[in-house]
Design a protein around this motif. Sequence first.
Motif, PDB file in Angstrom:
ATOM      1  N   LEU A   1      36.226  51.761  25.914  1.00  7.52           N
ATOM      2  CA  LEU A   1      37.052  50.585  26.160  1.00  7.52           C
ATOM      3  C   LEU A   1      36.831  50.127  27.591  1.00  7.52           C
ATOM      4  CD1 LEU A   1      40.642  51.354  24.842  1.00  7.52           C
ATOM      5  CD2 LEU A   1      39.131  49.577  24.047  1.00  7.52           C
ATOM      6  N   THR A   2      36.813  48.832  27.822  1.00  7.86           N
ATOM      7  CA  THR A   2      36.765  48.289  29.171  1.00  7.86           C
ATOM      8  C   THR A   2      38.109  47.624  29.438  1.00  7.86           C
ATOM      9  OG1 THR A   2      34.403  47.875  28.958  1.00  7.86           O
ATOM     10  CG2 THR A   2      35.545  46.730  30.714  1.00  7.86           C
ATOM     11  N   THR A   3      38.748  47.962  30.564  1.00  5.44           N
ATOM     12  CA  THR A   3      40.029  47.362  30.907  1.00  5.44           C
ATOM     13  C   THR A   3      39.873  46.527  32.168  1.00  5.44           C
ATOM     14  OG1 THR A   3      40.716  49.290  32.180  1.00  5.44           O
ATOM     15  CG2 THR A   3      41.361  49.235  29.885  1.00  5.44           C
ATOM     16  N   VAL A   4      40.477  45.345  32.162  1.00  2.39           N
ATOM     17  CA  VAL A   4      40.479  44.434  33.303  1.00  2.39           C
ATOM     18  C   VAL A   4      41.924  44.283  33.732  1.00  2.39           C
ATOM     19  CG1 VAL A   4      39.887  42.138  34.129  1.00  2.39           C
ATOM     20  CG2 VAL A   4      38.472  43.225  32.384  1.00  2.39           C
ATOM     21  N   GLN A   5      42.215  44.670  34.978  1.00  4.96           N
ATOM     22  CA  GLN A   5      43.587  44.684  35.472  1.00  4.96           C
ATOM     23  C   GLN A   5      43.638  44.055  36.855  1.00  4.96           C
ATOM     24  OE1 GLN A   5      44.614  48.344  37.138  1.00  4.96           O
ATOM     25  NE2 GLN A   5      46.097  47.178  38.300  1.00  4.96           N
ATOM     26  N   GLY A   6      44.693  43.307  37.130  1.00  5.03           N
ATOM     27  CA  GLY A   6      44.879  42.738  38.455  1.00  5.03           C
ATOM     28  C   GLY A   6      44.529  41.270  38.570  1.00  5.03           C
ATOM     29  N   VAL A   7      44.283  40.596  37.440  1.00  2.00           N
ATOM     30  CA  VAL A   7      44.029  39.156  37.481  1.00  2.00           C
ATOM     31  C   VAL A   7      45.335  38.470  37.880  1.00  2.00           C
ATOM     32  CG1 VAL A   7      43.297  37.163  36.120  1.00  2.00           C
ATOM     33  CG2 VAL A   7      42.267  39.380  35.705  1.00  2.00           C
ATOM     34  N   LYS A   8      45.237  37.432  38.686  1.00  2.00           N
ATOM     35  CA  LYS A   8      46.439  36.760  39.186  1.00  2.00           C
ATOM     36  C   LYS A   8      47.295  36.239  38.041  1.00  2.00           C
ATOM     37  CE  LYS A   8      44.511  35.498  43.599  1.00  2.00           C
ATOM     38  NZ  LYS A   8      43.813  34.474  44.348  1.00  2.00           N
ATOM     39  N   LYS A   9      48.599  36.196  38.286  1.00  2.00           N
ATOM     40  CA  LYS A   9      49.574  35.848  37.243  1.00  2.00           C
ATOM     41  C   LYS A   9      49.452  34.403  36.771  1.00  2.00           C
ATOM     42  CE  LYS A   9      52.210  39.694  37.553  1.00  2.00           C
ATOM     43  NZ  LYS A   9      51.179  40.673  37.731  1.00  2.00           N
TER      44      LYS A   9
ATOM     45  N   TYR B   1      46.938  32.750  35.918  1.00  2.00           N
ATOM     46  CA  TYR B   1      45.929  32.558  34.881  1.00  2.00           C
ATOM     47  C   TYR B   1      46.475  33.009  33.536  1.00  2.00           C
ATOM     48  CZ  TYR B   1      42.615  31.834  38.662  1.00  2.00           C
ATOM     49  OH  TYR B   1      41.973  31.350  39.758  1.00  2.00           O
ATOM     50  N   SER B   2      46.054  32.332  32.483  1.00  2.00           N
ATOM     51  CA  SER B   2      46.468  32.692  31.129  1.00  2.00           C
ATOM     52  C   SER B   2      45.578  33.825  30.621  1.00  2.00           C
ATOM     53  CB  SER B   2      46.358  31.466  30.220  1.00  2.00           C
ATOM     54  OG  SER B   2      46.522  31.853  28.887  1.00  2.00           O
ATOM     55  N   TYR B   3      46.174  34.988  30.424  1.00  2.00           N
ATOM     56  CA  TYR B   3      45.415  36.153  29.982  1.00  2.00           C
ATOM     57  C   TYR B   3      44.827  35.926  28.601  1.00  2.00           C
ATOM     58  CZ  TYR B   3      46.848  39.187  33.830  1.00  2.00           C
ATOM     59  OH  TYR B   3      46.999  39.752  35.054  1.00  2.00           O
TER      60      TYR B   3
ATOM     61  N   ASN C   1      29.413  42.597  32.451  1.00  2.00           N
ATOM     62  CA  ASN C   1      29.646  41.288  31.847  1.00  2.00           C
ATOM     63  C   ASN C   1      30.955  40.681  32.320  1.00  2.00           C
ATOM     64  OD1 ASN C   1      27.304  41.597  30.362  1.00  2.00           O
ATOM     65  ND2 ASN C   1      28.349  42.373  28.562  1.00  2.00           N
ATOM     66  N   ALA C   2      32.015  41.485  32.323  1.00  2.00           N
ATOM     67  CA  ALA C   2      33.330  40.979  32.710  1.00  2.00           C
ATOM     68  C   ALA C   2      33.347  40.562  34.180  1.00  2.00           C
ATOM     69  CB  ALA C   2      34.400  42.039  32.450  1.00  2.00           C
ATOM     70  N   SER C   3      32.699  41.347  35.055  1.00  2.00           N
ATOM     71  CA  SER C   3      32.706  40.997  36.475  1.00  2.00           C
ATOM     72  C   SER C   3      31.944  39.702  36.730  1.00  2.00           C
ATOM     73  CB  SER C   3      32.142  42.139  37.324  1.00  2.00           C
ATOM     74  OG  SER C   3      30.771  42.293  37.098  1.00  2.00           O
ATOM     75  N   THR C   4      30.780  39.532  36.112  1.00  2.00           N
ATOM     76  CA  THR C   4      30.032  38.287  36.306  1.00  2.00           C
ATOM     77  C   THR C   4      30.779  37.097  35.711  1.00  2.00           C
ATOM     78  OG1 THR C   4      28.743  38.737  34.317  1.00  2.00           O
ATOM     79  CG2 THR C   4      27.761  39.376  36.407  1.00  2.00           C
ATOM     80  N   PHE C   5      31.463  37.305  34.587  1.00  2.00           N
ATOM     81  CA  PHE C   5      32.237  36.221  33.983  1.00  2.00           C
ATOM     82  C   PHE C   5      33.375  35.786  34.908  1.00  2.00           C
ATOM     83  CE2 PHE C   5      35.877  34.770  31.563  1.00  2.00           C
ATOM     84  CZ  PHE C   5      35.341  33.749  30.807  1.00  2.00           C
TER      85      PHE C   5
ATOM     86  N   GLN D   1      31.885  33.804  37.847  1.00  2.00           N
ATOM     87  CA  GLN D   1      31.378  32.480  37.461  1.00  2.00           C
ATOM     88  C   GLN D   1      32.501  31.526  37.087  1.00  2.00           C
ATOM     89  OE1 GLN D   1      28.507  33.239  34.401  1.00  2.00           O
ATOM     90  NE2 GLN D   1      26.880  33.756  35.851  1.00  2.00           N
ATOM     91  N   ALA D   2      33.570  32.049  36.496  1.00  2.00           N
ATOM     92  CA  ALA D   2      34.693  31.206  36.101  1.00  2.00           C
ATOM     93  C   ALA D   2      35.584  30.856  37.288  1.00  2.00           C
ATOM     94  CB  ALA D   2      35.512  31.900  35.019  1.00  2.00           C
ATOM     95  N   GLY D   3      35.376  31.520  38.426  1.00  2.00           N
ATOM     96  CA  GLY D   3      36.185  31.245  39.607  1.00  2.00           C
ATOM     97  C   GLY D   3      37.545  31.923  39.584  1.00  2.00           C
ATOM     98  N   ILE D   4      37.716  32.897  38.717  1.00  2.00           N
ATOM     99  CA  ILE D   4      38.991  33.606  38.608  1.00  2.00           C
ATOM    100  C   ILE D   4      39.143  34.610  39.744  1.00  2.00           C
ATOM    101  CG2 ILE D   4      40.342  35.160  37.138  1.00  2.00           C
ATOM    102  CD1 ILE D   4      38.960  33.736  34.745  1.00  2.00           C
ATOM    103  N   ALA D   5      38.039  35.270  40.114  1.00  2.00           N
ATOM    104  CA  ALA D   5      38.063  36.257  41.195  1.00  2.00           C
ATOM    105  C   ALA D   5      36.759  36.165  41.973  1.00  2.00           C
ATOM    106  CB  ALA D   5      38.251  37.658  40.636  1.00  2.00           C
ATOM    107  N   LYS D   6      36.823  36.499  43.257  1.00  2.00           N
ATOM    108  CA  LYS D   6      35.614  36.534  44.073  1.00  2.00           C
ATOM    109  C   LYS D   6      34.950  37.893  43.905  1.00  2.00           C
ATOM    110  CE  LYS D   6      37.406  33.355  47.489  1.00  2.00           C
ATOM    111  NZ  LYS D   6      37.947  33.199  48.815  1.00  2.00           N
ATOM    112  N   LYS D   7      33.651  37.929  44.160  1.00  2.00           N
ATOM    113  CA  LYS D   7      32.893  39.162  43.951  1.00  2.00           C
ATOM    114  C   LYS D   7      33.408  40.297  44.830  1.00  2.00           C
ATOM    115  CE  LYS D   7      28.231  40.775  43.275  1.00  2.00           C
ATOM    116  NZ  LYS D   7      26.858  40.399  43.051  1.00  2.00           N
ATOM    117  N   GLU D   8      33.821  39.985  46.064  1.00  2.00           N
ATOM    118  CA  GLU D   8      34.288  41.041  46.970  1.00  2.00           C
ATOM    119  C   GLU D   8      35.690  41.538  46.616  1.00  2.00           C
ATOM    120  OE1 GLU D   8      34.667  36.974  48.920  1.00  2.00           O
ATOM    121  OE2 GLU D   8      33.015  38.140  48.124  1.00  2.00           O
ATOM    122  N   HIS D   9      36.391  40.842  45.699  1.00  2.00           N
ATOM    123  CA  HIS D   9      37.722  41.273  45.284  1.00  2.00           C
ATOM    124  C   HIS D   9      37.708  42.012  43.945  1.00  2.00           C
ATOM    125  CE1 HIS D   9      39.812  39.358  48.538  1.00  2.00           C
ATOM    126  NE2 HIS D   9      39.170  38.211  48.297  1.00  2.00           N
TER     127      HIS D   9
END
Length: 112
Positions: free
Chosen positions: A43-51, A53-55, A91-95, A98-106
Amino acid sequence: MSDIDQLPSAFDPFAEANADDSGAGSKEYVHIRIQQRNGRKSLTTVQGVKKEYSYSKILKDLKKEFCCNGTVVQDPELGQVIQLQGDQRKNASTFLVQAGIAKKEHIKMHGF
């Protein structure tokens, strides 16, 4: 006896991490982790996306882009966490970049 009274305080390895959490908003990281399941399954989990944004919309785009299933899980400590089937860390990090949701250094990637 005076030497015993002045024992050095116990080292807390998590003191620094807890201090970072208290300053919310200073440096918010998106954590991408992998959890091993049975055999080769993971499983891949993505946590910490800003509130703001629509999950569910992010999940819909991730599922469509990478041809995998996923869900949004509500965790009592971590808040909302996106779970994807398979090893989708790169895949998730590059997405997200590219979508502008998070910067690469974050973005912090965890796992083997």
